[in-house]
Design an enzyme around this catalytic site. Structure first.
Site, PDB file in Angstrom:
ATOM      1  N   ALA A  66       0.807  -1.091   0.024  1.00 52.54           N
ATOM      2  CA  ALA A  66      -0.013  -0.085  -0.057  1.00 52.54           C
ATOM      3  C   ALA A  66       0.982   1.350   0.086  1.00 52.54           C
ATOM      4  CB  ALA A  66      -0.888   0.053   1.180  1.00 52.54           C
ATOM      5  N   GLY A 112       0.553  -5.025   0.961  1.00 51.89           N
ATOM      6  CA  GLY A 112      -0.750  -4.825   0.086  1.00 51.89           C
ATOM      7  C   GLY A 112      -0.377  -5.569  -1.141  1.00 51.89           C
ATOM      8  N   GLU A 115      -0.891  -9.094  -0.560  1.00 50.59           N
ATOM      9  CA  GLU A 115      -2.381  -9.291  -0.202  1.00 50.59           C
ATOM     10  C   GLU A 115      -3.259  -9.497  -1.645  1.00 50.59           C
ATOM     11  OE1 GLU A 115      -2.145  -6.030   2.706  1.00 50.59           O
ATOM     12  OE2 GLU A 115      -3.227  -7.580   4.210  1.00 50.59           O
ATOM     13  N   GLU A 135       4.365  -5.435   7.264  1.00 48.44           N
ATOM     14  CA  GLU A 135       3.672  -4.453   8.033  1.00 48.44           C
ATOM     15  C   GLU A 135       4.229  -3.976   9.486  1.00 48.44           C
ATOM     16  OE1 GLU A 135       2.380  -6.435   5.816  1.00 48.44           O
ATOM     17  OE2 GLU A 135       0.790  -5.400   4.859  1.00 48.44           O
TER      18      GLU A 135
HETATM   19  N1  COA Z   1       4.642   3.073  -0.415  1.00 55.19           N
HETATM   20  C1  COA Z   1       4.845   4.165  -1.455  1.00 55.19           C
HETATM   21  N2  COA Z   1       6.250   4.173  -1.860  1.00 55.19           N
HETATM   22  C2  COA Z   1       6.830   3.145  -1.945  1.00 55.19           C
HETATM   23  C3  COA Z   1       6.403   1.950  -1.472  1.00 55.19           C
HETATM   24  C4  COA Z   1       5.193   1.996  -0.714  1.00 55.19           C
HETATM   25  N3  COA Z   1       4.667   0.680  -0.085  1.00 55.19           N
HETATM   26  N4  COA Z   1       7.425   1.009  -1.978  1.00 55.19           N
HETATM   27  C5  COA Z   1       8.416   1.636  -2.770  1.00 55.19           C
HETATM   28  N5  COA Z   1       8.023   2.934  -2.933  1.00 55.19           N
HETATM   29  C6  COA Z   1       8.745   4.064  -3.528  1.00 55.19           C
HETATM   30  C7  COA Z   1       9.814   4.546  -2.682  1.00 55.19           C
HETATM   31  O1  COA Z   1       9.569   5.496  -1.784  1.00 55.19           O
HETATM   32  C8  COA Z   1      10.660   5.195  -4.034  1.00 55.19           C
HETATM   33  O2  COA Z   1      10.212   6.424  -4.238  1.00 55.19           O
HETATM   34  P1  COA Z   1      11.112   7.588  -4.488  1.00 55.19           P
HETATM   35  O3  COA Z   1      12.187   7.193  -5.659  1.00 55.19           O
HETATM   36  O4  COA Z   1      10.372   8.615  -4.781  1.00 55.19           O
HETATM   37  O5  COA Z   1      11.777   7.887  -3.338  1.00 55.19           O
HETATM   38  C9  COA Z   1      10.434   4.204  -4.825  1.00 55.19           C
HETATM   39  O6  COA Z   1       9.000   3.364  -4.779  1.00 55.19           O
HETATM   40  C10 COA Z   1      11.690   3.186  -5.296  1.00 55.19           C
HETATM   41  O7  COA Z   1      11.582   2.297  -4.059  1.00 55.19           O
HETATM   42  P2  COA Z   1      13.041   2.211  -3.255  1.00 55.19           P
HETATM   43  O8  COA Z   1      12.993   2.013  -2.010  1.00 55.19           O
HETATM   44  O9  COA Z   1      14.230   3.420  -3.606  1.00 55.19           O
HETATM   45  O10 COA Z   1      13.376   0.567  -4.038  1.00 55.19           O
HETATM   46  P3  COA Z   1      14.525  -0.217  -3.305  1.00 55.19           P
HETATM   47  O11 COA Z   1      14.977  -1.213  -4.391  1.00 55.19           O
HETATM   48  O12 COA Z   1      15.657   0.376  -2.728  1.00 55.19           O
HETATM   49  O13 COA Z   1      13.648  -1.029  -2.291  1.00 55.19           O
HETATM   50  C11 COA Z   1      11.760  -2.180  -1.441  1.00 55.19           C
HETATM   51  C12 COA Z   1      12.646  -1.786  -2.738  1.00 55.19           C
HETATM   52  C13 COA Z   1      10.592  -2.664  -2.027  1.00 55.19           C
HETATM   53  C14 COA Z   1      12.776  -3.026  -0.552  1.00 55.19           C
HETATM   54  C15 COA Z   1      11.359  -0.855  -0.664  1.00 55.19           C
HETATM   55  O14 COA Z   1      10.937   0.005  -1.642  1.00 55.19           O
HETATM   56  C16 COA Z   1      10.527  -1.050   0.365  1.00 55.19           C
HETATM   57  O15 COA Z   1      10.698  -1.603   1.395  1.00 55.19           O
HETATM   58  N6  COA Z   1       9.288  -0.528   0.087  1.00 55.19           N
HETATM   59  C17 COA Z   1       8.174  -0.852   1.059  1.00 55.19           C
HETATM   60  C18 COA Z   1       7.602  -2.168   1.295  1.00 55.19           C
HETATM   61  C19 COA Z   1       6.525  -2.066   2.325  1.00 55.19           C
HETATM   62  O16 COA Z   1       6.769  -1.920   3.711  1.00 55.19           O
HETATM   63  N7  COA Z   1       5.420  -2.325   2.069  1.00 55.19           N
HETATM   64  C20 COA Z   1       4.296  -2.461   2.999  1.00 55.19           C
HETATM   65  C21 COA Z   1       3.480  -1.388   2.964  1.00 55.19           C
HETATM   66  S1  COA Z   1       2.211  -1.519   4.264  1.00 55.19           S
END
Ligand code: COA
Length: 260
Positions: A66, A112, A115, A135
């Site tokens: 999400a 999400g 999910e 989460e």
């Molecule tokens: N919500 C909002 N933005 C998200 C996102 C999320 N769940 N997941 C990734 N993004 C965005 C990042 O903020 C980033 O945006 P920016 O370039 O404007 O800063 C972009 O997507 C790329 O993500 P980034 O984190 O730079 O890529 P990465 O390869 O370093 O890491 C992940 C990949 C998936 C490990 C990391 O993005 C992450 O941990 N995301 C969140 C996962 C999460 O907790 N999901 C559950 C949410 S309830």
């Protein structure tokens, strides 16, 4: 119909829906959820569509969760509403869609995103995919059905471990867990899903819709799955597809289902 955050191809009878926010790793924001609901509603009504494949744009992510930026300052009331609305509009909606939905998990499927994949009828992953429910690392719990569907798919102990550790598992591990049905290379992912979708599309769409209903009923507290199966089984006898399917068998020819 045109959308801002998703792509819907015109290919029929198999249609691919792609979540298209690659710069945000296809994170689900309010607009994406609304657009997915609209797209799936339309595809459900479209008689020419038999199977839907759901995937993410780019090579990195199916859906990375999400959109955290949207809910970071929410109150208790807003948090509850977010989960309730999302479940109704998208996750429960897809799970109960009368047409098969296959998740083509092409990269990260987190929070999400996992999910969403779990609300599809089954999942196929590319070998680079990573799955998890992170989460609790954000101080919240899965709110789009993850605490219910993950134990259904992998068992309570594995689900508890994945949720509590907020860790990620590889596609291979997910395959061992039964969370995904197959693992293929990223290149092969969509053609592989299409191959299975093609096989499905040769069968009776009406019977498939009844099968989805009966299988889902077994996971509901309010409905008796066996009773639903009896009712759905009986209802099949009143369909044109049943007449065609059984007649074709007896006439030793391939069935040409009318879809009614
Ligand atoms: N919500 C909002 N933005 C998200 C996102 C999320 N769940 N997941 C990734 N993004 C965005 C990042 O903020 C980033 O945006 P920016 O370039 O404007 O800063 C972009 O997507 C790329 O993500 P980034 O984190 O730079 O890529 P990465 O390869 O370093 O890491 C992940 C990949 C998936 C490990 C990391 O993005 C992450 O941990 N995301 C969140 C996962 C999460 O907790 N999901 C559950 C949410 S309830």
């Amino acid at each position: 119909m045109s959308y801002n955050t998703i792509l819907v191809d015109d290919a029929q009878p198999i249609t691919t829906v792609t979540i298209n926010r690659p710069n945000k790793l296809n994170a689900l924001n309010t607009e994406t959820i609304k657009e997915l609901h609209a797209a799936f509603s339309n595809l459900q009504k479209d008689k020419d569509v038999k199977v839907i494949i759901l995937t993410g744009s780019g090579e990195k992510a199916f859906v990375a969760g999400a959109d955290i930026s949207e809910f970071a300052d929410f109150s208790v009331k807003e948090g509850k509403k977010l989960a309730a609305k999302g479940q109704k509009l998208l996750f429960d909606f897809i799970e109960n869609l009368s047409k098969p939905v296959i998740a083509a998990v092409n990269g990260f499927a987190l929070g999400g995103g996992l999910e969403l994949a779990m609300s599809c009828h089954f999942r196929i992953a590319s070998d680079n995919a990573k799955m998890g429910l992170p989460e609790v690392s954000l101080g919240v719990i899965p709110g789009y059905g993850g605490t219910q569907r993950l134990p259904q798919l992998v068992g309570k102990g594995r689900a508890m471990e994945l949720i509590m550790t907020a860790g990620m598992i590889s596609a291979e591990q997910a395959n061992t867990y039964g969370l995904v049905n197959h693992v293929v290379t990223q290149e092969e992912l969509l053609p592989f899903c299409e191959k299975i979708a093609n096989k499905i599309s040769n069968n009776s769409t009406v019977a498939i819709s009844y099968a989805i209903k009966a299988v889902n009923a077994g996971f509901m507290n309010t409905v008796n799955g066996y009773e639903q199966e009896i009712n759905s089984f009986g209802a099949c006898f009143g369909t044109d597809d049943f007449t065609e399917g059984t007649t074709a068998f007896l006439e030793k020819r391939k069935a040409d289902f009318p879809g009614s």
